[in-house]
Design an enzyme around this catalytic site. Structure first.
Site, PDB file in Angstrom:
ATOM      1  N   LYS A 171       0.873  -1.220   0.083  1.00  0.00           N
ATOM      2  CA  LYS A 171       0.006  -0.234   0.050  1.00  0.00           C
ATOM      3  C   LYS A 171       0.745   1.180   0.006  1.00  0.00           C
ATOM      4  O   LYS A 171       1.603   1.669   0.910  1.00  0.00           O
ATOM      5  CB  LYS A 171      -0.824   0.166   1.115  1.00  0.00           C
ATOM      6  CG  LYS A 171      -2.052   1.125   1.239  1.00  0.00           C
ATOM      7  CD  LYS A 171      -2.534   1.396   2.345  1.00  0.00           C
ATOM      8  CE  LYS A 171      -1.925   2.693   3.016  1.00  0.00           C
ATOM      9  NZ  LYS A 171      -1.998   4.044   2.186  1.00  0.00           N
ATOM     10  N   GLU A 246      10.827   1.636   9.721  1.00  0.00           N
ATOM     11  CA  GLU A 246      11.771   2.823   9.413  1.00  0.00           C
ATOM     12  C   GLU A 246      10.821   4.032   9.571  1.00  0.00           C
ATOM     13  O   GLU A 246       9.962   4.264   9.009  1.00  0.00           O
ATOM     14  CB  GLU A 246      12.108   2.629   7.809  1.00  0.00           C
ATOM     15  CG  GLU A 246      12.615   1.507   7.427  1.00  0.00           C
ATOM     16  CD  GLU A 246      14.249   1.401   8.054  1.00  0.00           C
ATOM     17  OE1 GLU A 246      14.788   2.137   8.435  1.00  0.00           O
ATOM     18  OE2 GLU A 246      14.659   0.194   7.841  1.00  0.00           O
ATOM     19  N   CYS A 280      13.479  11.566   5.224  1.00  0.00           N
ATOM     20  CA  CYS A 280      13.603  11.313   6.695  1.00  0.00           C
ATOM     21  C   CYS A 280      15.012  11.802   7.139  1.00  0.00           C
ATOM     22  O   CYS A 280      15.298  11.699   8.655  1.00  0.00           O
ATOM     23  CB  CYS A 280      13.230   9.978   6.939  1.00  0.00           C
ATOM     24  SG  CYS A 280      14.190   8.851   5.838  1.00  0.00           S
ATOM     25  N   GLU A 381       9.927  16.168  15.096  1.00  0.00           N
ATOM     26  CA  GLU A 381      10.065  16.099  13.413  1.00  0.00           C
ATOM     27  C   GLU A 381       9.059  16.969  12.725  1.00  0.00           C
ATOM     28  O   GLU A 381       8.023  16.781  12.907  1.00  0.00           O
ATOM     29  CB  GLU A 381      10.043  14.617  12.819  1.00  0.00           C
ATOM     30  CG  GLU A 381      10.542  14.582  11.564  1.00  0.00           C
ATOM     31  CD  GLU A 381      10.072  13.329  10.966  1.00  0.00           C
ATOM     32  OE1 GLU A 381       9.147  12.425  11.290  1.00  0.00           O
ATOM     33  OE2 GLU A 381      11.114  12.600  10.047  1.00  0.00           O
TER      34      GLU A 381
HETATM   35  P1  NDP Z   1       2.670   8.177   8.097  1.00  0.00           P
HETATM   36  O1  NDP Z   1       2.873   7.396   9.313  1.00  0.00           O
HETATM   37  O2  NDP Z   1       1.506   8.988   8.086  1.00  0.00           O
HETATM   38  O3  NDP Z   1       2.067   7.050   6.815  1.00  0.00           O
HETATM   39  C1  NDP Z   1       3.084   6.149   6.368  1.00  0.00           C
HETATM   40  C2  NDP Z   1       2.122   5.041   5.625  1.00  0.00           C
HETATM   41  O4  NDP Z   1       1.380   4.526   6.496  1.00  0.00           O
HETATM   42  C3  NDP Z   1       1.207   5.693   4.613  1.00  0.00           C
HETATM   43  O5  NDP Z   1       1.118   4.675   3.548  1.00  0.00           O
HETATM   44  C4  NDP Z   1      -0.174   5.874   5.371  1.00  0.00           C
HETATM   45  O6  NDP Z   1      -1.210   5.697   4.631  1.00  0.00           O
HETATM   46  C5  NDP Z   1       0.214   4.458   6.175  1.00  0.00           C
HETATM   47  N1  NDP Z   1      -0.731   4.413   7.495  1.00  0.00           N
HETATM   48  C6  NDP Z   1      -1.058   5.441   8.206  1.00  0.00           C
HETATM   49  N2  NDP Z   1      -1.811   5.032   9.235  1.00  0.00           N
HETATM   50  C7  NDP Z   1      -1.642   3.766   9.180  1.00  0.00           C
HETATM   51  C8  NDP Z   1      -2.331   2.581  10.285  1.00  0.00           C
HETATM   52  N3  NDP Z   1      -2.838   2.877  11.301  1.00  0.00           N
HETATM   53  N4  NDP Z   1      -2.108   1.334   9.690  1.00  0.00           N
HETATM   54  C9  NDP Z   1      -1.335   0.981   8.668  1.00  0.00           C
HETATM   55  N5  NDP Z   1      -0.764   2.016   7.639  1.00  0.00           N
HETATM   56  C10 NDP Z   1      -1.130   3.202   7.882  1.00  0.00           C
HETATM   57  O7  NDP Z   1       3.829   8.911   7.521  1.00  0.00           O
HETATM   58  P2  NDP Z   1       3.924   9.893   6.388  1.00  0.00           P
HETATM   59  O8  NDP Z   1       3.413   9.256   4.961  1.00  0.00           O
HETATM   60  O9  NDP Z   1       3.480  11.158   6.842  1.00  0.00           O
HETATM   61  O10 NDP Z   1       5.246   9.946   5.936  1.00  0.00           O
HETATM   62  C11 NDP Z   1       6.354  10.799   6.567  1.00  0.00           C
HETATM   63  C12 NDP Z   1       7.096   9.998   7.647  1.00  0.00           C
HETATM   64  O11 NDP Z   1       7.832   9.100   7.285  1.00  0.00           O
HETATM   65  C13 NDP Z   1       8.223  10.950   8.486  1.00  0.00           C
HETATM   66  O12 NDP Z   1       7.963  10.705   9.788  1.00  0.00           O
HETATM   67  C14 NDP Z   1       9.149  10.485   7.894  1.00  0.00           C
HETATM   68  O13 NDP Z   1      10.450  10.704   8.846  1.00  0.00           O
HETATM   69  C15 NDP Z   1       9.225   8.942   7.879  1.00  0.00           C
HETATM   70  N6  NDP Z   1      10.012   8.254   6.917  1.00  0.00           N
HETATM   71  C16 NDP Z   1      11.151   7.749   7.426  1.00  0.00           C
HETATM   72  C17 NDP Z   1      11.870   7.212   6.534  1.00  0.00           C
HETATM   73  C18 NDP Z   1      13.162   5.865   6.968  1.00  0.00           C
HETATM   74  O14 NDP Z   1      13.614   5.412   6.371  1.00  0.00           O
HETATM   75  N7  NDP Z   1      13.329   5.848   8.386  1.00  0.00           N
HETATM   76  C19 NDP Z   1      11.983   7.376   5.181  1.00  0.00           C
HETATM   77  C20 NDP Z   1      10.971   8.236   4.717  1.00  0.00           C
HETATM   78  C21 NDP Z   1      10.147   8.734   5.623  1.00  0.00           C
HETATM   79  P3  NDP Z   1      -2.060   7.073   4.450  1.00  0.00           P
HETATM   80  O15 NDP Z   1      -0.963   8.018   3.541  1.00  0.00           O
HETATM   81  O16 NDP Z   1      -3.206   6.692   3.723  1.00  0.00           O
HETATM   82  O17 NDP Z   1      -2.120   7.899   5.806  1.00  0.00           O
END
Ligand code: NDP
Length: 477
Positions: A171, A246, A280, A381
């Site tokens: 997803k 991650e 990130c 963050e």
């Molecule tokens: P989110 O945590 O909001 O979402 C990440 C993914 O998880 C999306 O596909 C989201 O769907 C989905 N999601 C949200 N809620 C749930 C749930 N309850 N159960 C399962 N899946 C869920 O992060 P963001 O998309 O806002 O991304 C930004 C974040 O990602 C930042 O904190 C960044 O630091 C981190 N990041 C970390 C990296 C790493 O390698 N450590 C690399 C890149 C980013 P939907 O979009 O529909 O909410």
């Protein structure tokens, strides 16, 4: 543009026929729609994944290699189309999207070869027995990825999961679904067997949450925010699911007086503001030795004021649009927080309305000084084009400031002193330490964070280990 799910090797509508609007960040306008998938779609994806998995697991490594390589080649063939689509969907400058498409193809190519190379270990016990480690596919696994580097991070998970012989339900973020959709078209063209990869679009708390809850999905690889990661871990733990998380970062970028200052500043501009700061690994906390603080500050401000902001499809712009309206509002709210905390704005600090793109979501690259370590600006963050700059006197102070948040993803150190570089690299409480560089990536290295930045490592063989179950087989002589 209407995005479709990819289930059982076909592009299909969601069962409910319901869609969510998809916005173009550079204009703020709706330009497409994305399936609002639910449990019914997930069940269909699971049926197709389960029926395809064993055959895929038993497919010779060379065949897996060929198919994954064909996907990489097709991403390369369609690079410009993918890059334009990614830039439009995410808001990132198209020149950056082009680089990310190169890396997305590399992800498939790298794990295509890994499928051929990955092998078991064996441990001989003198005159008694020989042990070998059978590394078996997990079965059906879930990959959930965020909106900041959409195809880059999506492919970073899917490629090793497939190389290890699993069937995948994936997803992407519903904010940036388009390149995942284009990838499904490519998978069909490349001859990936039906059901081996299923892409279900929709909301995280809805279909994403169902994936984590579903007992049929045996492992979840997740990249996203720390709060979401905590929630996922709490859901998955009672089922003893394998989890790779991650998560977020609040990364220090430390410049010592003995550094090559001009090189450090040049890279710091990217480390701070590339992809609107929505990486990130961005260095959101700049720590500078007191003796060079004023020089670094003046040169950095100078460089940042030159960055052009606007239409991501224009190659001259270095900064594009923020991914979504909610995230734009979140970043702006942090600018208010920083003001209230007493931060001094050296650049930016406000929204920007480029001519012809006034309804898009743009924020000026922002440098803030004068804030202590213990404040929200320096602890939370923000994930936007915002950095905070602080000074230090000693190596110990630099280390304490660097380690002084709940996060532990990546740190950067600028120094010409080898001893200092090694000492800090060992003492910094982070999963990744870059010395005199930033975001220099070798796909063989372990990738991931400590503390609230995540659990587990991806990259290279670490990813192959995550996506397989090791079994010890002991044969007595
Ligand atoms: P989110 O945590 O909001 O979402 C990440 C993914 O998880 C999306 O596909 C989201 O769907 C989905 N999601 C949200 N809620 C749930 C749930 N309850 N159960 C399962 N899946 C869920 O992060 P963001 O998309 O806002 O991304 C930004 C974040 O990602 C930042 O904190 C960044 O630091 C981190 N990041 C970390 C990296 C790493 O390698 N450590 C690399 C890149 C980013 P939907 O979009 O529909 O909410």
């Amino acid at each position: 543009m209407r995005v479709l799910n990819y289930i059982g090797g076909k592009l299909v509508e969601p069962v409910s026929k319901k869609y969510l609007p998809n916005h173009q960040p550079s204009t703020g306008m709706v330009y497409g729609e994305v399936p609002d998938s639910n449990n019914e779609d997930l069940e269909l994806a699971l049926i197709s994944a389960k029926s395809a998995q064993k055959d895929w697991e038993n497919t010779p490594a060379e065949q897996k290699f060929k198919v994954l390589n064909a996907i990489a080649d097709l991403i390369d063939v369609h690079r410009e189309k993918f890059a334009l689509a990614e830039s439009k969907d995410q808001g990132k400058p198209v020149w950056l999207a082009r680089n990310e498409m190169i890396r997305s193809a590399q992800n498939f190519r790298f794990f295509a070869t890994t499928a051929m190379q990955f092998s078991s270990e064996s441990h001989a016990m003198e005159n008694k027995a020989i042990n070998y480690t059978l590394r078996q596919s997990i079965g059906v696994v879930g990959c959930i990825s965020p909106w900041n580097l959409p195809l880059y991070l999506f492919s970073w998970k899917i490629a090793p999961a497939l190389a290890a012989g699993n069937a995948v339900i994936a997803k992407p973020s519903e904010f940036t679904p388009v390149t995942a959709f284009l990838l499904s078209e490519i998978c069909i063209e490349a001859g990936l067997p039906a059901g081996v990869l299923n892409i279900v679009h929709g909301l995280g708390p809805k279909v994403g949450q169902s994936m984590v809850e579903h007992p049929g999905i045996k492992a979840i690889s997740f990249t996203g925010g720390t709060t979401t990661g905590k929630h996922l871990a709490a859901t998955a733990a009672p089922m003893f699911k394998k989890l790779s998380l991650e998560l977020g970062g609040k990364n220090p970028n430390i410049i010592f007086a003995d550094a090559d200052i001009n090189k450090a500043i040049k890279t710091t501009v990217n480390a701070s503001f590339m992809n609107q700061g929505e990486i990130c690994l961005c260095g959101s906390r700049l720590l500078v030795h007191a003796s060079i603080y004023e020089e670094v500050k003046a040169k950095l401000v100078d460089e940042v004021l030159k960055l052009k902001i606007g239409d991501p499809s224009n190659d001259e712009n270095r900064i594009g649009a923020i991914v979504s309206e909610p995230h734009y509002k979140k970043v702006l709210s942090y600018l208010e927080i920083a003001k209230n905390e007493g931060g001094v704005f050296l650049t930016g600090g406000e929204a920007v309305f480029p001519e012809g793109f006034e309804k898009g979501w743009y924020i000026a690259p922002t440098i803030i000084e004068g804030l202590p370590l213990q404040c929200r600006t320096n602890q939370e963050e923000i994930f936007g084009p915002v950095i905070s700059i602080m000074k230090f006197e000693t190596d110990q102070e630099a280390l304490e400031l660097a380690n002084g948040t709940e996060y532990g993803l990546a740190a950067t150190v600028w120094t010409s002193n080898l001893n200092r570089a090694h000492t800090l690299a060992a003492a910094l409480d982070f999963g990744i330490v870059w010395v005199n560089c930033w975001l220099l990536r070798d796909l063989r290295t372990p990738f991931g964070g400590k503390k609230s930045s995540g659990v587990g490592r991806e990259g290279g063989l670490e990813a192959m280990r995550f996506f397989t179950e090791p079994k010890n087989v002991c044969i007595a002589f």
